[in-house]
Design a protein around this motif. Structure first.
Motif, mmCIF file in Angstrom:
data_model
loop_
_atom_site.group_PDB
_atom_site.id
_atom_site.type_symbol
_atom_site.label_atom_id
_atom_site.label_comp_id
_atom_site.label_asym_id
_atom_site.label_seq_id
_atom_site.Cartn_x
_atom_site.Cartn_y
_atom_site.Cartn_z
ATOM 1 N N GLU A 151 -1.283 -10.009 3.654
ATOM 2 C CA GLU A 151 -0.128 -10.192 2.772
ATOM 3 C C GLU A 151 0.926 -11.078 3.411
ATOM 4 O O GLU A 151 1.021 -11.181 4.628
ATOM 5 C CB GLU A 151 0.491 -8.841 2.395
ATOM 6 C CG GLU A 151 -0.414 -7.954 1.571
ATOM 7 C CD GLU A 151 -0.868 -8.561 0.255
ATOM 8 O OE1 GLU A 151 -0.250 -9.518 -0.248
ATOM 9 O OE2 GLU A 151 -1.868 -8.080 -0.289
ATOM 10 N N LEU A 202 0.820 -1.213 0.000
ATOM 11 C CA LEU A 202 0.000 0.000 0.000
ATOM 12 C C LEU A 202 0.852 1.260 0.000
ATOM 13 O O LEU A 202 0.464 2.273 -0.569
ATOM 14 C CB LEU A 202 -0.937 -0.014 1.210
ATOM 15 C CG LEU A 202 -1.898 -1.217 1.264
ATOM 16 C CD1 LEU A 202 -2.644 -1.247 2.587
ATOM 17 C CD2 LEU A 202 -2.855 -1.174 0.092
ATOM 18 N N SER A 234 -1.471 -4.866 3.634
ATOM 19 C CA SER A 234 -2.688 -5.308 4.318
ATOM 20 C C SER A 234 -2.309 -6.478 5.223
ATOM 21 O O SER A 234 -1.284 -7.129 5.013
ATOM 22 C CB SER A 234 -3.751 -5.721 3.301
ATOM 23 O OG SER A 234 -3.405 -6.958 2.723
ATOM 24 N N GLU A 274 -4.565 -1.772 11.872
ATOM 25 C CA GLU A 274 -4.860 -3.009 11.150
ATOM 26 C C GLU A 274 -4.029 -3.194 9.885
ATOM 27 O O GLU A 274 -4.344 -4.045 9.051
ATOM 28 C CB GLU A 274 -6.358 -3.118 10.835
ATOM 29 C CG GLU A 274 -7.225 -3.181 12.076
ATOM 30 C CD GLU A 274 -8.693 -3.358 11.758
ATOM 31 O OE1 GLU A 274 -9.018 -3.842 10.658
ATOM 32 O OE2 GLU A 274 -9.506 -3.004 12.622
ATOM 33 N N TYR A 275 -2.974 -2.411 9.685
ATOM 34 C CA TYR A 275 -2.062 -2.600 8.560
ATOM 35 C C TYR A 275 -0.779 -3.229 9.085
ATOM 36 O O TYR A 275 -0.336 -2.937 10.195
ATOM 37 C CB TYR A 275 -1.733 -1.266 7.876
ATOM 38 C CG TYR A 275 -2.944 -0.596 7.295
ATOM 39 C CD1 TYR A 275 -3.555 -1.100 6.157
ATOM 40 C CD2 TYR A 275 -3.496 0.519 7.904
ATOM 41 C CE1 TYR A 275 -4.685 -0.511 5.623
ATOM 42 C CE2 TYR A 275 -4.621 1.129 7.381
ATOM 43 C CZ TYR A 275 -5.214 0.601 6.252
ATOM 44 O OH TYR A 275 -6.339 1.199 5.729
#
Length: 194
Positions: free
Chosen positions: A89, A9, A86, A68-69
């Motif tokens: 991953e 991301l 994420s 939450e990442y």
């Protein structure tokens, strides 16, 4: 993400205070998750506030979960390199990416200096164009394209990857030939004296 491709991301190169040195957000990151530079900067500050302070020694890649990442990061002196993914991953692939970016940045910014104390904010800023090029080469629209330090560095230096191994072999052959010529010259000089 489908097809087994690892989605990144954001790639962040920050100083220890959370200031941007170089960043690259995927289109999903820019358009859906952190819209606008204010949201991005706030997220970057949040990351730095939750991570341990970098030390003078190069750290190993570590992981943190923030909002939450999954954040994989590596720090040295006053520089922190982060990859934001994420939670679904593969952390091992992202770990290889962070290691490859960090090692490439270290080798590109330090050149041949063996007295260097590691990656610093000033070195990153001095080699900013190369650092941005590294971020651009390793990820395309969030998809990891390369993780190997040697291949990344070769691309930055605009050397064909096959030339890297070929030039190393040529250098070895040259060194052997030079050593052989040197020993023959010395033996012939000593042979003439005796």
């Amino acid at each position: 993400m489908e097809d087994g491709l690892c989605q990144i991301l954001a790639l962040l190169v920050l100083d220890s205070e959370g200031q941007r040195l170089a960043v690259k957000y995927s289109s999903i990151g820019k358009k859906e998750l952190w819209v606008g530079s204010k949201a991005q900067i706030a997220f970057e500050k949040k990351i730095i506030s939750k991570l341990p302070k970098p030390s003078a020694a190069r750290s190993e890649v570590d992981v943190a979960v923030i909002d939450e990442y999954t954040i994989l990061f590596q720090a040295c002196n006053d520089v922190v390199v982060c990859a934001v993914a994420s939670p679904t991953e593969n952390e091992l692939v992202v770990l290889q990416l962070v290691e490859g970016i960090f090692a490439s940045m270290s080798s590109i910014t330090q050149g041949s200096s063996f007295l260097s104390s590691g990656l610093t904010k000033q070195l990153v800023l001095d080699g900013l164009s190369d650092v941005l090029f590294i971020l651009d080469e390793v990820v395309d629209e969030g998809i990891i394209m390369e993780t190997d330090e040697d291949k990344i560095s070769a691309r930055i230096k605009m050397i064909d990857e096959t030339e890297v191994s070929g030039s190393a072999q040529a250098e070895q052959m040259f060194q052997k030939a030079t050593q052989s010529a040197k020993s023959k010259l010395i033996s012939s000089l000593l042979g003439n004296r005796g």
